[in-house]
Design an enzyme around this catalytic site. Structure first.
Site, mmCIF file in Angstrom:
data_model
loop_
_atom_site.group_PDB
_atom_site.id
_atom_site.type_symbol
_atom_site.label_atom_id
_atom_site.label_comp_id
_atom_site.label_asym_id
_atom_site.label_seq_id
_atom_site.Cartn_x
_atom_site.Cartn_y
_atom_site.Cartn_z
ATOM 1 N N ARG A 124 1.078 -0.987 -0.306
ATOM 2 C CA ARG A 124 -0.248 0.433 -0.161
ATOM 3 C C ARG A 124 0.975 1.219 0.198
ATOM 4 O O ARG A 124 1.181 1.577 -0.747
ATOM 5 C CB ARG A 124 -0.960 0.070 1.530
ATOM 6 C CG ARG A 124 -2.245 0.910 1.388
ATOM 7 C CD ARG A 124 -1.683 2.731 1.777
ATOM 8 N NE ARG A 124 -1.548 2.521 2.844
ATOM 9 C CZ ARG A 124 -0.672 3.791 3.232
ATOM 10 N NH1 ARG A 124 -0.884 4.560 2.473
ATOM 11 N NH2 ARG A 124 -0.148 3.662 4.536
ATOM 12 N N ASP A 125 1.487 1.781 0.909
ATOM 13 C CA ASP A 125 2.329 2.693 1.208
ATOM 14 C C ASP A 125 3.077 2.924 0.144
ATOM 15 O O ASP A 125 4.228 4.317 -0.438
ATOM 16 C CB ASP A 125 2.477 3.007 2.734
ATOM 17 C CG ASP A 125 3.078 3.859 2.601
ATOM 18 O OD1 ASP A 125 3.202 5.219 2.454
ATOM 19 O OD2 ASP A 125 4.078 4.600 3.659
ATOM 20 N N HIS A 158 6.389 4.377 12.617
ATOM 21 C CA HIS A 158 6.461 5.355 10.512
ATOM 22 C C HIS A 158 6.852 5.978 10.596
ATOM 23 O O HIS A 158 7.283 6.832 10.235
ATOM 24 C CB HIS A 158 4.401 5.156 10.409
ATOM 25 C CG HIS A 158 5.229 5.102 8.525
ATOM 26 N ND1 HIS A 158 4.135 4.301 8.281
ATOM 27 C CD2 HIS A 158 4.857 5.966 7.571
ATOM 28 C CE1 HIS A 158 4.582 3.998 6.629
ATOM 29 N NE2 HIS A 158 4.771 4.992 6.520
ATOM 30 N N HIS A 188 10.594 7.224 7.661
ATOM 31 C CA HIS A 188 11.235 7.126 6.211
ATOM 32 C C HIS A 188 12.788 7.550 6.385
ATOM 33 O O HIS A 188 12.971 8.193 7.217
ATOM 34 C CB HIS A 188 10.386 8.149 5.524
ATOM 35 C CG HIS A 188 8.608 8.226 5.100
ATOM 36 N ND1 HIS A 188 8.693 8.145 4.361
ATOM 37 C CD2 HIS A 188 8.345 6.668 6.083
ATOM 38 C CE1 HIS A 188 7.363 7.844 3.672
ATOM 39 N NE2 HIS A 188 6.830 6.866 4.757
ATOM 40 N N CYS A 232 6.058 9.153 -0.721
ATOM 41 C CA CYS A 232 4.514 10.034 -0.309
ATOM 42 C C CYS A 232 4.831 10.764 -1.639
ATOM 43 O O CYS A 232 5.453 11.512 -1.517
ATOM 44 C CB CYS A 232 4.664 11.233 1.576
ATOM 45 S SG CYS A 232 3.119 11.655 0.625
ATOM 46 N N ASN A 269 10.364 3.761 2.717
ATOM 47 C CA ASN A 269 9.913 4.124 3.650
ATOM 48 C C ASN A 269 11.125 3.059 4.133
ATOM 49 O O ASN A 269 12.242 3.119 3.697
ATOM 50 C CB ASN A 269 8.909 3.303 3.978
ATOM 51 C CG ASN A 269 7.737 3.776 3.140
ATOM 52 O OD1 ASN A 269 7.032 4.563 4.512
ATOM 53 N ND2 ASN A 269 6.617 3.241 2.444
#
Length: 313
Positions: A30-31, A222, A224, A255, A264
């Protein structure tokens, strides 16, 4: 391909005061993929999720029910979910609003994540609405979800810094975090959306949240790796009792709405460090790096994971 198992690495050295086990939220499908400009077909997404499950990932975020004109990579999330929903792992999906929630429920989802931005600029740029409007929208989604018996995770973006507004006041994070927990959100993921956090900042925020009554057991990080600080920030979180970490196989992603954000935290790098600390994640490192190499080939781009590069060259 050299394997960590063959090398007998990394050497395990337990450190006092750290947890024995963590939960990794694998967000590559997903991300990770949502930031890719080249559209990835359903078969590739399904195979990625299946590979991650075989590698031992217990939570895999498989898609999102968002506006397809803004995130075209996620347009096939319903089909992907249909094909992976029976895997013996958690398969949460991201929803931005009540309509997204309804679409997710129509697809059969019973495990969702919602998201808010701490800053007004990113709320307008990413979500196309003010913080006030989005907070009400998310509160409505959570109320619906709790009534339906659906599990809900919350994401907070721009927790540690914003490319338009600069430093983010801790008080703004605390206000939203406490509110989201009061709505019934179970886990709260703190997003370093542009990767500017440092270990001291992570520690200060976690301690501030605990002081405001938020349990560390409900917190996730979360991170990065824009400035190379992701693993250092994980370690700072571990020292403060955080036991849930988001990561993406091969470090894929970023993003699409924050231009300074890069990949990420790579799950491969995270698992290597955890293995060296004797902390269980349930993920087989060799199977994971094989998956990262496969994903890198599928995306026609090199992995950003240092561990994946070292073990697959």
């Amino acid at each position: 391909m050299t394997t960590a198992r063959e090398l007998g690495l990394p050497t395990v050295s337990r450190l006092e005061g750290l947890t024995d086990e963590v939960e990794i939220w694998e967000v590559a499908p997903r991300d990770g993929l949502q930031a890719e400009k080249t559209l990835v077909d359903v078969d590739t997404k399904v195979e990625l999720i299946q590979r991650l499950a075989r590698a031992g990932a217990s939570v895999i975020e498989v898609g999102s029910f968002v506006r397809t004109d803004r995130v075209p990579q996620m347009a096939d999330s319903a089909e992907v979910f249909e094909r992976v929903k029976d895997l013996p792992v958690r398969t949460p999906v991201l929803v931005p609003n009540v309509r997204g929630y309804e679409l997710a429920r129509e697809a059969g989802a019973s495990d969702i994540a919602v998201f808010l931005s701490v800053t007004e600029s990113f709320s307008q740029g990413n979500l196309g609405a003010s913080r006030e409007r989005m907070e009400q929208s998310v509160q409505n989604v959570v109320a619906r979800a709790k009534a339906d018996g659906v599990r809900v995770r919350g994401y907070l973006s721009m927790v540690f810094g914003d490319p338009w507004e600069g430093s983010v006041p801790v008080e703004d994070v605390l206000r939203l975090a406490v509110a989201m927990r009061s709505w019934g959100i179970e886990d709260l993921s703190l997003g370093d959306t542009i990767g500017v956090a440092t270990p001291g900042q992570v520690k200060h925020l976690v301690r501030s949240l605990v002081g405001a009554g938020v349990l560390t057991s409900s917190l996730a990080l979360h991170l990065h790796d824009t400035y190379g600080m992701a693993l250092a920030n994980v370690y700072a979180g571990l020292e403060e009792g955080v036991r849930i970490f988001d990561a993406a196989a091969g470090g894929v992603g970023g993003c699409p709405f924050a231009k300074s954000a890069t990949g990420n935290l790579a799950t491969d790098d995270l698992v290597w460090m955890l293995n060296g600390l004797g902390i269980r994640s349930g993920i087989d490192l060799d199977a994971l790096t094989e998956t990262s190499a496969w994903l890198s080939h599928a995306l026609a781009k090199p992995t950003t994971s240092r561990v994946a590069m070292a073990l697959t060259r």
